[in-house]
Design a protein around this motif. Structure first.
Motif, PDB file in Angstrom:
ATOM      1  N   THR A   1     -11.044   6.300  -4.774  1.00 27.65           N
ATOM      2  CA  THR A   1     -11.755   5.126  -4.273  1.00 27.65           C
ATOM      3  C   THR A   1     -12.568   4.438  -5.368  1.00 27.65           C
ATOM      4  N   SER A   2     -12.920   5.157  -6.441  1.00 30.48           N
ATOM      5  CA  SER A   2     -13.682   4.541  -7.524  1.00 30.48           C
ATOM      6  C   SER A   2     -12.795   3.689  -8.428  1.00 30.48           C
ATOM      7  N   VAL A   3     -11.462   3.873  -8.334  1.00 31.47           N
ATOM      8  CA  VAL A   3     -10.517   3.104  -9.146  1.00 31.47           C
ATOM      9  C   VAL A   3     -10.140   1.841  -8.379  1.00 31.47           C
ATOM     10  N   ARG A   4     -10.150   0.744  -9.077  1.00 31.46           N
ATOM     11  CA  ARG A   4      -9.813  -0.534  -8.453  1.00 31.46           C
ATOM     12  C   ARG A   4      -8.339  -0.558  -8.047  1.00 31.46           C
ATOM     13  N   ARG A   5      -8.063  -1.130  -6.893  1.00 35.13           N
ATOM     14  CA  ARG A   5      -6.696  -1.193  -6.385  1.00 35.13           C
ATOM     15  C   ARG A   5      -5.860  -2.132  -7.252  1.00 35.13           C
TER      16      ARG A   5
ATOM     17  N   ASN B   1      -5.315   7.163  -6.767  1.00 36.87           N
ATOM     18  CA  ASN B   1      -5.690   6.567  -5.492  1.00 36.87           C
ATOM     19  C   ASN B   1      -7.162   6.807  -5.186  1.00 36.87           C
TER      20      ASN B   1
ATOM     21  N   ASP C   1       0.832  -1.209   0.000  1.00 39.47           N
ATOM     22  CA  ASP C   1       0.000   0.000   0.000  1.00 39.47           C
ATOM     23  C   ASP C   1       0.864   1.255   0.000  1.00 39.47           C
TER      24      ASP C   1
ATOM     25  N   ARG D   1       2.175   1.665  -3.463  1.00 42.80           N
ATOM     26  CA  ARG D   1       1.119   2.162  -4.357  1.00 42.80           C
ATOM     27  C   ARG D   1       0.929   3.668  -4.195  1.00 42.80           C
TER      28      ARG D   1
ATOM     29  N   SER E   1      -3.130  -4.905  -8.323  1.00 44.05           N
ATOM     30  CA  SER E   1      -2.656  -6.146  -7.717  1.00 44.05           C
ATOM     31  C   SER E   1      -1.187  -5.984  -7.332  1.00 44.05           C
TER      32      SER E   1
END
Length: 156
Positions: free
Chosen positions: A65-69, A63, A53, A56, A71
């Motif tokens: 919140t609507s964007v997927r984290r 960063n 994290d 990242r 891998s």
């Protein structure tokens, strides 16, 4: 002969000795030992995820919140590419810095010699992708703009 053809299979380290140790313990001791092992592994994974994290957050990636984290594999790929990009940019800036220092040294030597820099050929350097804001370049740019304005006014 069959051993040469067999594919490589990774063996667990000390597989037999751990099982024998577990068999010597009673059921409660086995549960305590298993819980301790699981707890250490869980702690290790939490620490690893925290570090990913942090990585990242350092990368040029949304960063929101609507964007997927990303891998872990994608995080490592992006970090590698980002570091290589920074390395190349740094090398380009060092080269440009060296060329600018050479130009300054040349101009300083010309002014120390007392020669007119307009009659002495200036060193040619590849054009920079960034504009130069030194006094000489600003004056030269203004003179070129005023010369172009006068020429276009005379045509009318």
């Amino acid at each position: 002969m069959d051993e040469d053809i067999e594919p490589y299979v990774r063996r667990k380290k000390g597989e037999g000795t751990n099982r024998r140790k577990m068999e010597t313990l009673n059921e409660d001791e086995q549960n305590v030992l298993r819980n301790a092992i699981n707890s250490r592994e869980r702690k290790r994974m939490h620490e690893l995820n925290d570090e990913f994290d942090a990585l990242r957050n350092c990368l040029p990636y949304s960063n929101d919140t609507s964007v997927r984290r990303m891998s872990k594999a994608n995080t490592l790929l992006l970090a590698t590419n980002w570091i290589l990009n920074l390395k190349n940019t740094n090398a380009n800036l060092l080269t440009e810095n060296t060329m600018l220092k050479a130009q300054i040294n040349f101009l300083m030597s010309q002014s120390a010699a007392g020669t007119n820099s307009s009659t002495v050929p200036q060193p040619s350097f590849p054009p920079s992708h960034r504009p130069c804001y030194c006094v000489n370049c600003i004056i030269k740019e203004q003179q070129q703009k005023s010369g172009e304005g006068e020429e276009s006014g005379n045509d009318q």
